[in-house]
Design an enzyme around this catalytic site. Structure first.
Site, PDB file in Angstrom:
ATOM      1  N   PHE A  24       3.908   0.176   4.837  1.00  0.00           N
ATOM      2  CA  PHE A  24       4.518  -0.980   5.521  1.00  0.00           C
ATOM      3  C   PHE A  24       3.671  -2.253   5.411  1.00  0.00           C
ATOM      4  CE2 PHE A  24       5.365   2.734   8.550  1.00  0.00           C
ATOM      5  CZ  PHE A  24       6.393   3.258   7.772  1.00  0.00           C
ATOM      6  N   HIS A  25       3.110  -2.525   4.236  1.00  0.00           N
ATOM      7  CA  HIS A  25       2.249  -3.695   4.052  1.00  0.00           C
ATOM      8  C   HIS A  25       2.720  -4.596   2.910  1.00  0.00           C
ATOM      9  CE1 HIS A  25      -1.333  -1.158   5.823  1.00  0.00           C
ATOM     10  NE2 HIS A  25      -0.471  -1.540   6.751  1.00  0.00           N
ATOM     11  N   PRO A  26       3.991  -4.977   2.845  1.00  0.00           N
ATOM     12  CA  PRO A  26       4.403  -5.857   1.744  1.00  0.00           C
ATOM     13  C   PRO A  26       3.808  -7.248   1.887  1.00  0.00           C
ATOM     14  CG  PRO A  26       6.187  -5.629   3.332  1.00  0.00           C
ATOM     15  CD  PRO A  26       5.109  -4.674   3.762  1.00  0.00           C
ATOM     16  N   HIS A  65       0.847  -1.185   0.000  1.00  0.00           N
ATOM     17  CA  HIS A  65       0.000   0.000   0.000  1.00  0.00           C
ATOM     18  C   HIS A  65       0.886   1.241   0.000  1.00  0.00           C
ATOM     19  CE1 HIS A  65      -3.419  -2.524   1.912  1.00  0.00           C
ATOM     20  NE2 HIS A  65      -3.666  -2.345   0.628  1.00  0.00           N
TER      21      HIS A  65
END
Length: 538
Positions: A475-477, A300
């Site tokens: 921070f949503h890999p 994101h």
């Protein structure tokens, strides 16, 4: 290195990574007492105060004690900028440094997984798992549960200016809702948080620590996993480095990678499992040419718009006033309330970037503070941050190793804003932000656009460039070891998260998501871990 030393005996399960997923898996697989379980964590113990005081993310992100300090390549879609790419390096992993936001996503996310040929992953399948893991402050209901290990509470601080932003959202047609986690998160609300009594509730605190007294669970920290050894197509040994010594642990059952969307890819590729051309370029012998390992990276990207305000209290000036900072500390010490309990974002707004969208596709994170980037000091002027992110980006990136050295940083190329659709959504999201700040409810605070700035025009080209200038990871890999049908060339694991082409090896973490969920990804990761590890013990 001081040679190689074996850990004594064999284990029924070896889990690599004690992050959000690994803590859950370790708890579930050791619960019966009949399995000998080894959990290897590269980071250290969570014995630092800022792992527990919620606002500690300001000090943990960008600190090598708690953060892997990864960095992306220079991204064309971000106008040549590189981004810091934080990941937790401690028991609890990123759940020890993240936003603490309890978010499941949308029912349609999971029904989409099911439509990809993944039975058992639809909303009706995963909702009971979400309920089972929860201890929710709203109590038992058709959508929430109590008695689980994953504590969810209401925020313990409020800001007048955030109330005004919520009213502004209603003025532009986004209605207030009481709960984002019923399957449809469209609307505005204050985020529910993973805390207990004003203290961060990480996966380590909720799932791992209650299990650490079990005689059949061994937890080792400071263990940097190098590679897996395959014998006749079966994963049997984990090789790792601990205190400068190379060590090995043998598994008679299944090895489970829970090192996250970056770490699990690194271990697989160093073990010779991955795209053959990538492995050869890194100097690794190919064991299993599995093309999807490291590909399908989704994240994101948020456009961090910042607005100066007047006549409002924000954390910026509160933090820089020594007297007020002391009062914040006192409030936390006495009542476990106030700004020190803050998640990075307090107010969420889910809406559609244009009327043609079938469901909410952008999420606002609204914060009563501003800074250049996480790890930097707060600005000295009163301001709010209104970040908008595309919930379902179509851009896809990759992660690959550059060498077989386990200490070498990976190459992270998210490929942000590489599709026309993502650039359009980013431009529309900035327009929506500007519209939000112009609503009557905000007039008394005289918001002035600081980023991207009033000089940036409102046309698609100008806004797409601005998105590249101010966009940053939220921070949503996910997705780099995606689950899928065996006939899908990009699949890495099957619906049960078994690695395709390798026996006795699973990946259980955010990397297995075939597509990203519509919101923060930590709770879905914990759901995945609980669902599959329970099925393993059934």
């Amino acid at each position: 290195m001081n040679g190689t030393a074996d850990l004594e005996g064999e284990y029924d399960h070896i889990i690599v990574g004690a992050g959000s997923a690994g803590c859950v898996v370790a708890n579930r697989l050791s619960e019966s007492g009949n399995r000998r379980v080894l959990l290897l964590e590269a980071g250290g113990r969570d014995n630092w105060i800022w792992f527990h005081i919620p606002v500690g993310y300001l000090f943990a992100i960008g600190n090598p004690r708690s953060d892997w300090m990864f960095e992306t390549v220079a991204e064309p879609g971000l106008n040549g900028r590189k981004l810091n790419y934080p990941r937790g390096k401690v028991l609890g992993g990123s759940s020890a440094i993240n936003a603490m936001i309890s978010m499941r996503g949308q029912a349609a996310d999971y029904d989409h997984w099911k439509s990809l040929g993944l039975p058992g992953w639809g909303w009706d399948d995963v909702l009971p798992v979400f309920r089972r893991i929860e201890d929710h402050f709203l109590g038992e209901s058709g959508v929430h549960g109590t008695g689980g290990e994953w504590r969810v509470e209401a925020p313990r601080v409020r800001w007048d200016i955030l109330d005004a932003v919520r009213q502004a959202a209603q003025d532009m047609g986004v209605e207030p809702v009481g709960d984002f986690n019923t399957g449809d998160n469209e609307g505005s609300s204050y985020f529910h948080v993973n805390q207990k009594g004003g203290v961060r509730w990480s996966a380590a605190r909720g799932f791992l620590k209650p299990a650490m007294s079990r005689n059949n669970l061994r937890v080792e920290t400071g263990c940097l996993t190098d590679r897996l050894v395959l014998e006749n197509g079966r994963a049997t040994v984990v090789e790792f480095v601990q205190e400068g010594e190379r060590r090995r642990a043998r598994c008679r059952g299944e090895i489970i990678l829970c090192a996250g969307s970056i770490g699990s890819v690194q271990v697989l590729q160093r073990s010779g499992i991955g795209p053959g051309e990538v492995l050869k370029a890194a100097g690794v012998a190919v064991q299993v040419d599995l093309q999807g390992v490291g590909r399908n990276l989704q994240d994101h990207l948020q456009q961090r718009a910042i607005y100066r305000v007047s006549g409002a209290r924000t954390l910026n000036e509160t933090y820089h006033n020594l007297f007020r900072r002391g009062l914040m500390g006192l409030d936390y010490a006495v009542r476990r309330r106030g700004p020190l309990t803050m998640a990075p974002s307090q107010l969420g707004i889910f809406t559609r970037s244009d009327a043609g969208r079938a469901r909410a596709n952008i999420e606002f994170h609204v914060q009563p503070l501003s800074l250049d980037k996480f790890g930097d000091p707060l600005h000295r002027f009163p301001a709010i941050t209104v970040s908008a992110c595309n919930l379902r980006p179509t851009s896809r990136g990759e992660i690959r190793i550059a060498s077989p050295d386990p200490a070498a940083k990976p190459i992270i190329a998210p490929n942000y804003l590489s599709t026309e659709e993502d650039r359009k959504v980013a431009a529309d999201a900035i327009r929506a932000t500007r519209q939000l700040m112009k609503q009557p409810a905000m007039a008394r605070y005289s918001p002035e656009e600081f980023l991207p700035g009033p000089a940036v025009g409102d046309d698609d080209a100008a806004l797409a460039k601005a998105a590249g200038d101010i966009g940053t990871t939220i921070f949503h890999p996910v997705g780099t070891a995606k689950m899928g049908r065996p006939d899908d060339a990009d699949s890495v694991v099957d619906k049960d998260l078994r690695v395709i082409g390798v026996e006795a090896l699973r990946v259980i973490d955010a990397s297995v998501m075939p597509t990203i969920t519509s919101g923060n990804t930590n709770t879905p990761t914990i759901m995945i871990a609980d669902k599959v590890s329970r099925e393993m013990t059934a």
